[in-house]
Design a protein around this motif. Structure first.
Motif, short mmCIF file in Angstrom:
data_model
loop_
_atom_site.label_atom_id
_atom_site.label_comp_id
_atom_site.label_asym_id
_atom_site.label_seq_id
_atom_site.Cartn_x
_atom_site.Cartn_y
_atom_site.Cartn_z
N THR A 108 -1.36 13.74 -3.28
CA THR A 108 -0.63 12.49 -3.58
C THR A 108 -0.34 11.76 -2.27
O THR A 108 -0.12 12.38 -1.24
N LEU A 109 -0.36 10.46 -2.41
CA LEU A 109 -0.16 9.61 -1.24
C LEU A 109 1.10 8.79 -1.44
O LEU A 109 1.24 8.11 -2.45
N ALA A 110 2.02 8.87 -0.47
CA ALA A 110 3.27 8.10 -0.57
C ALA A 110 3.07 6.76 0.13
O ALA A 110 2.74 6.72 1.31
N VAL A 111 3.23 5.66 -0.62
CA VAL A 111 3.03 4.33 -0.04
C VAL A 111 4.08 3.34 -0.54
O VAL A 111 4.65 3.50 -1.61
N ASN A 112 4.29 2.30 0.28
CA ASN A 112 5.02 1.11 -0.17
C ASN A 112 4.05 -0.04 0.07
O ASN A 112 3.26 0.05 1.00
N ASP A 113 4.11 -1.08 -0.68
CA ASP A 113 3.28 -2.27 -0.47
C ASP A 113 1.87 -1.96 0.04
O ASP A 113 1.67 -1.69 1.21
N GLY A 114 0.91 -2.04 -0.82
CA GLY A 114 -0.46 -1.85 -0.34
C GLY A 114 -1.45 -1.63 -1.48
O GLY A 114 -1.09 -1.70 -2.66
N VAL A 163 -9.40 4.69 -0.08
CA VAL A 163 -9.00 3.89 1.09
C VAL A 163 -7.71 3.14 0.79
O VAL A 163 -7.57 2.52 -0.27
N TYR A 164 -6.78 3.23 1.72
CA TYR A 164 -5.51 2.51 1.61
C TYR A 164 -5.50 1.40 2.67
O TYR A 164 -5.82 1.64 3.83
N ALA A 165 -5.19 0.17 2.26
CA ALA A 165 -5.16 -0.95 3.22
C ALA A 165 -4.11 -1.96 2.78
O ALA A 165 -3.62 -1.93 1.65
N ALA A 166 -3.80 -2.87 3.69
CA ALA A 166 -2.83 -3.92 3.38
C ALA A 166 -3.50 -5.06 2.62
O ALA A 166 -2.84 -6.04 2.26
N ASN A 167 -4.80 -4.94 2.37
CA ASN A 167 -5.57 -5.98 1.70
C ASN A 167 -6.49 -5.33 0.65
O ASN A 167 -7.14 -4.32 0.94
N GLY A 168 -6.51 -5.91 -0.55
CA GLY A 168 -7.25 -5.29 -1.65
C GLY A 168 -8.75 -5.32 -1.46
O GLY A 168 -9.46 -4.35 -1.74
#
Ligand code: AMP
Ligand code: MG
Length: 338
Positions: free
Chosen positions: A232-238, A278-283
């Motif tokens: 599991t990946l913990a993220v905010n906004d992304g 892949v996790y990024a600030a842009n879709g």
């Protein structure tokens, strides 16, 4: 930190159940729909809008439906269909949205040195993913289409907002990028509408806005169609996108061929990666790079990561080993086996 877990599959199931009713105060509101040939589930947790979450979600789905109509390469009324059909004869005028998207796709194709190549439409058509072509494509026909980097043969005119092809025999396939771009549009739409906390599951691609209360979102990362996540990946906004061969493939003479093509061979990529998230600030970046890394293989993906640092990855290799990029390692919790 205390964490709440969010499995995409469980989320989708739970959300479907509540999709028909607006929830009571302080309860999340959920809407499910079908667009871009896949299911989407939007859940709004907090909003500062005068509009109800129901109204916001309805508007969001309408926006996505029009975008899908515009970008689909199989819809005869879409601008992409027109571009693929007429682009060589005369440049085709497109909307500002499509123009910016295609330009960004070209940039990403160049940046990944063609591992992400949105101009391989003729190759994906030959393979016939999603439909039954009946016959494996001919090796010679595939060899002719391999390694052509057709994105070099696109012309752009900013003033008339037209796009053209300088060569014949290729077409645009936005399958590896359109959902990510749609999530970018959705992110802007929801934020403009006043949404401050939300999660969207778009056929496995995830958008998160804000936090879930005081917690980060905990997103399940899967490497195949099984229900057991690799972590599991913990993220905010992304934005989180996953590419793997499990989702879509064709079968010829009992052999499965998955849908992510190595543009240099015109065959399904076989880089040693089973799945790439892949996790990024842009879709758009998260979507295009999940495909590109899958094609590149872990070593090249790591070099790309070190060079550009525009996105984080979780790569599951064919042997099940999970590799994470440095910037995300502390936020990823691997599933303990056994
Ligand atoms: P994704 O699931 O985002 O990795 O996208 C895969 C889809 O994008 C496929 O179904 C094809 O339509 C298209 N595609 C396949 N290989 C590539 C590639 N190397 N670059 C760009 N698009 C691709
Ligand atoms: Mg992609």
């Amino acid at each position: 930190m205390k964490r709440k877990y969010l499995s995409a599959a469980l989320l989708a199931a739970a959300l479907c159940l509540s999709a028909l009713t607006a929830c009571a105060d302080n309860q999340p509101y959920t809407k499910s729909a079908f667009t871009f040939d896949t299911f989407i589930t939007l859940t709004i947790y907090e909003s500062e809008s005068a509009d109800s979450p129901e109204e916001i979600c309805e508007g969001a789905v309408d926006m996505l439906t029009s975008l899908d109509e515009e970008l689909s390469r199989t819809n005869p009324d879409s601008v992409i269909y027109a571009l693929n059909k007429e682009g060589y004869n005369a440049p085709v005028e497109v909307s500002n949205t499509t123009y910016q998207l295609i330009k960004s796709c070209k940039d990403l194709s160049e940046l990944t040195d063609g591992a992400f190549d949105f101009t391989l439409g003729e190759i994906s058509s030959l393979w016939g993913f999603g439909k039954d072509n009946g016959k494996k494509p001919d090796d010679t026909a595939l060899a002719e289409l391999a390694g052509r980097k057709n994105y070099d043969n696109l012309t752009f005119d900013d003033e008339s907002r037209t796009i053209g092809f300088t060569e014949e025999g290729f077409s645009v396939d936005l399958g590896a990028a359109a959902k990510g771009y749609a999530l970018d549009m959705l992110d802007s739409y929801l934020r403009k509408a006043g949404v401050t906390s939300a999660v969207v599951d778009f056929g496995g691609s995830i958008l998160t806005i804000g936090k879930k209360g005081e917690y980060s979102w905990n997103i399940s990362v899967t490497a195949d169609e099984s229900d057991s996540p690799v972590g599991t990946l913990a993220v905010n906004d992304g934005f989180i996108a996953t590419s793997n061969g499990a989702k879509r493939f064709v079968e010829y003479d009992g052999v499965k061929y998955h849908h992510i093509i190595d543009p240099f061979t015109a065959y399904p990529a076989d880089s040693g990666i089973k799945s790439c998230t892949v996790y990024a600030a842009n879709g758009l970046i998260s979507d295009a790079l999940s495909t590109a890394f899958f094609v590149m293989g872990q070593e090249k993906a790591e070099q790309f990561y070190e060079k550009y640092k525009i996105a984080e990855y979780i790569i599951t290799l064919d042997d099940g080993t999970v590799k994470t990029s440095d910037g995300i390692a502390a936020d990823f919790r691997a599933t303990k086996n056994g």
